[in-house]
Structures are given as structure tokens and as C-alpha cells.
Scaffold this motif. Structure first.
Motif, mmCIF file in Angstrom:
data_model
loop_
_atom_site.group_PDB
_atom_site.id
_atom_site.type_symbol
_atom_site.label_atom_id
_atom_site.label_comp_id
_atom_site.label_asym_id
_atom_site.label_seq_id
_atom_site.Cartn_x
_atom_site.Cartn_y
_atom_site.Cartn_z
ATOM 1 N N GLY A 1 7.238 2.520 2.939
ATOM 2 C CA GLY A 1 8.046 2.589 4.159
ATOM 3 C C GLY A 1 8.020 3.982 4.755
ATOM 4 O O GLY A 1 6.965 4.541 5.037
ATOM 5 N N ASN A 2 9.193 4.544 4.946
ATOM 6 C CA ASN A 2 9.332 5.883 5.511
ATOM 7 C C ASN A 2 8.739 6.926 4.566
ATOM 8 O O ASN A 2 9.016 6.933 3.363
ATOM 9 N N ASN A 3 7.890 7.818 5.103
ATOM 10 C CA ASN A 3 7.279 8.860 4.270
ATOM 11 C C ASN A 3 7.815 10.249 4.605
ATOM 12 O O ASN A 3 7.212 11.261 4.242
ATOM 13 N N SER B 1 11.059 5.377 -2.396
ATOM 14 C CA SER B 1 10.259 4.327 -3.021
ATOM 15 C C SER B 1 10.799 2.950 -2.667
ATOM 16 O O SER B 1 12.007 2.730 -2.582
ATOM 17 N N CYS B 2 9.869 2.007 -2.453
ATOM 18 C CA CYS B 2 10.261 0.637 -2.146
ATOM 19 C C CYS B 2 10.116 -0.262 -3.375
ATOM 20 O O CYS B 2 10.125 -1.486 -3.266
ATOM 21 N N THR B 3 9.951 0.359 -4.564
ATOM 22 C CA THR B 3 9.923 -0.406 -5.814
ATOM 23 C C THR B 3 11.101 0.025 -6.683
ATOM 24 O O THR B 3 11.808 0.978 -6.375
ATOM 25 N N THR C 1 0.840 -1.194 0.000
ATOM 26 C CA THR C 1 0.000 0.000 0.000
ATOM 27 C C THR C 1 0.874 1.242 0.000
ATOM 28 O O THR C 1 1.726 1.415 0.858
ATOM 29 N N SER C 2 0.652 2.090 -0.980
ATOM 30 C CA SER C 2 1.493 3.278 -1.114
ATOM 31 C C SER C 2 1.094 4.329 -0.095
ATOM 32 O O SER C 2 -0.050 4.393 0.363
#
Length: 313
Positions: free
Chosen positions: A170-172, A188-190, A7-8
């Protein structure tokens, strides 16, 4: 658990220029003053040029467009930072973040291309003075300004579409005072390989290429000026270029450091410092750089201000 991990983020936290609360009143006052000077200075130049028929020439047409872009570039980033400091709410929603990023790249690209266009204008004026009116005709001037608007829109939209496909799970917390591309890619985690390749391609097209064209234009200009027999003529020719050269150094000196230097030598502090230069300092200084050494523009500004004072009294 897997869908939840993918989930973004729905919002980001802009950490700003400093994470120390005691620095915020000073930063608020400083950037508020800078924004007011930027807005007043650039809008005055636009109004002065549009109201004086003697300044309806290609050089001042490009300058008016540059002032409009500088005003919009500063407006896209500084007011949001001021609101965040005043309200102590540093969050920005994901759609607003993408919107801010779109306009940041849109006006940033416009800035770069317009500075190169102004260098070409000076090249034609100094190297081909007898054919200047023929070469810099209204149709070409319209294309030199209208083309970058369309080009900037396309490039910026592509940036946003590539960013929209990424997931932030993750961290925002964004170590910046606005939604810039490079810090966001780090969150980004992608896979961001496509985005990074596109960044390099765009940086080459809208930073390196215009900068090389500017260098080529000024190389020809210097050769032409050195052939002028009188010292007074050489001094006058150099003075018409000095303002533009100052803007070139300010703008490209910072953008090249952010987008074309290796990531290993970049830090969050350096990126924020460079961003302040081209989103706040350069748009603020441009009106002074172009007006202080330009007799025609100073005269137009005086006439415009005097008319407004007379009308109000």
C-alpha cells in the motif's frame, strides 16, 4: 489482480523530520554541524586513547569502543538524511532500507550493552578497588566488548529476516528520516504479530535488562561511596560516575520511550524526536560529557592535537 496486490514495495519515501520545504535549509545546516561535531569529537577520543599508553585501561578501552559505536550510529542515519534534503530525493530502495535498519539496530544494541558494561566497570573500580586489576583483566574486557558485537549481529540479522518476510503493498511513505522498525511495521499489509513480539523480547533483553543492571550497579556504588569517611573521597568517587550517569539518562530516557512505552501513547512526532536524541544528540554530546570532567582524557587530547600541529608545521 491478486498477485499484483501482493507485490511488495520496491522503495520507500522518507518524509524526514519536516514535510515543509522551508524548514529543510535550517535542518540541513543544523544536522550537518551536529554530524561534523559528532564525527570529530568521537574520532578524537578514539585517537587520543589509542595514542596515550596511560589510557590503556579498561575504562578507556570501553570508552573508545563506545565512541566508535556512536560515530557509526550517527553515520548510518544522518548523512542519508542530509543527501535527501540536498538532492530533494527522499526515496530509498527496499534493500538499502533493510541495510540501514540492520546497522541501526546493530549499533543501537551495541550502545546499550556498552553503557551497561561501563557501569559494571565503575562498580568494580569503586566497590572492589583492590581486586580491580584482577577482575577487569584483558581477557574479560575482550569478552565484554567482543560478546556484544556477536550478540548485536545475531539480533539485528533476526530483525531483518523477520522484516524480509513482510509485504508492503500500500502506502510507501515512511514518516521518519531513516528506516526505523516501528514505522515500517505500520506500513506492512501482512500480519506483523511475530515481528512485534520479537521487538518486545529484544527490547526487554537489550534495553530493560541493561538498564536494570545499571541501576543495580549504581545502587551498590552509592552504598559504597556513602561509607567513604572523607568528603573529598566521596566527591572524587561521584565525579568518576557523573559522566556515565549523564549518558545513561540521555540514552535510556529516549529508547525506553520509543520501544517499551505502549503504542497508544506514541506518535510519529514523538518517535522522530526520540530518534534524534539517540542517533544525533547523544553521540554528539558523549565526547563532551566524557572529556570535560576528565583530566586525563583532556590531557591526552591536548597532547595528541599538539603533536599533529607540530608534525604539520
Amino acid at each position: 489482480m491478486e498477485p499484483q496486490n501482493k507485490t511488495s514495495a520496491s522503495e520507500f519515501i522518507l518524509l524526514g523530520l519536516s514535510e515543509k520545504p522551508e524548514h529543510e535549509p535550517v535542518l540541513f545546516s543544523l544536522f550537518l554541524c551536529m554530524y561534523v561535531v559528532t564525527a570529530v569529537g568521537n574520532l578524537l577520543i578514539i585517537l587520543a586513547i589509542s595514542s596515550d599508553s596511560h589510557l590503556h585501561t579498561p575504562m578507556y578501552f570501553f570508552l573508545a569502543n563506545l565512541s566508535l559505536v556512536d560515530f557509526c550510529l550517527a553515520t548510518n542515519t544522518i548523512p542519508k538524511m542530509l543527501v535527501n534534503i540536498q538532492t530533494r530525493n527522499k526515496s530509498i530502495s527496499y534493500p538499502c532500507c533493510l541495510t540501514q535498519m540492520y546497522f541501526f539496530h546493530f549499533f543501537g544494541i551495541m550502545d546499550s550493552v556498552l553503557i551497561a558494561v561501563m557501569a559494571y566497570d565503575r562498580f568494580v573500580a569503586i566497590c572492589h578497588p583492590l581486586h580491580y586489576a584482577t577482575i577487569m583483566n584483558p581477557r574479560l574486557c575482550g569478552l565484554l566488548v567482543g560478546g556484544p558485537w556477536v550478540y548485536s549481529c545475531f539480533i539485528s540479522l533476526t530483525h531483518i529476516l523477520l522484516m524480509a518476510r513482510l509485504v508492503f503493498c500500500g502506502n510507501n511513505e515512511l514518516p521518519h528520516y531513516f528506516c526505523d522498525l516501528t514505522p515500517l511495521l505500520r506500513l506492512s499489509c501482512t500480519d506483523t504479530t511475530v515481528n512485534k513480539i520479537f521487538v518486545l523480547i529484544v527490547a526487554g533483553m537489550v534495553i530493560a535488562t541493561p538498564f536494570v543492571c545499571i541501576l543495580a550497579s549504581y545502587a551498590r556504588i552509592i552504598i559504597a561511596i556513602m561509607k567513604v569517611p572523607s568528603a573529598g573521597g566521596r566527591k572524587k568517587a561521584f565525579s568518576t560516575c557523573s559522566s556515565h550517569l549523564s549518558v545513561v539518562v540521555l540514552f535510556y530516557g529516549t529508547t525506553i520511550g520509543v520501544y517499551l512505552c505502549p503504542s497508544s501513547v506514541r506518535t510519529a512526532v514523538k518517535e522522530k524526536a526520540s530518534a534524534v536524541m539517540y542517533t544525533a544528540v547523544t553521540p554528539m554530546l558523549n565526547p563532551f560529557i566524557y572529556s570535560l570532567r576528565n583530566r586525563d582524557l583532556k590531557g591526552a587530547l591536548r597532547k595528541f592535537i599538539n603533536r599533529k600541529i607540530s608534525a604539520s608545521s
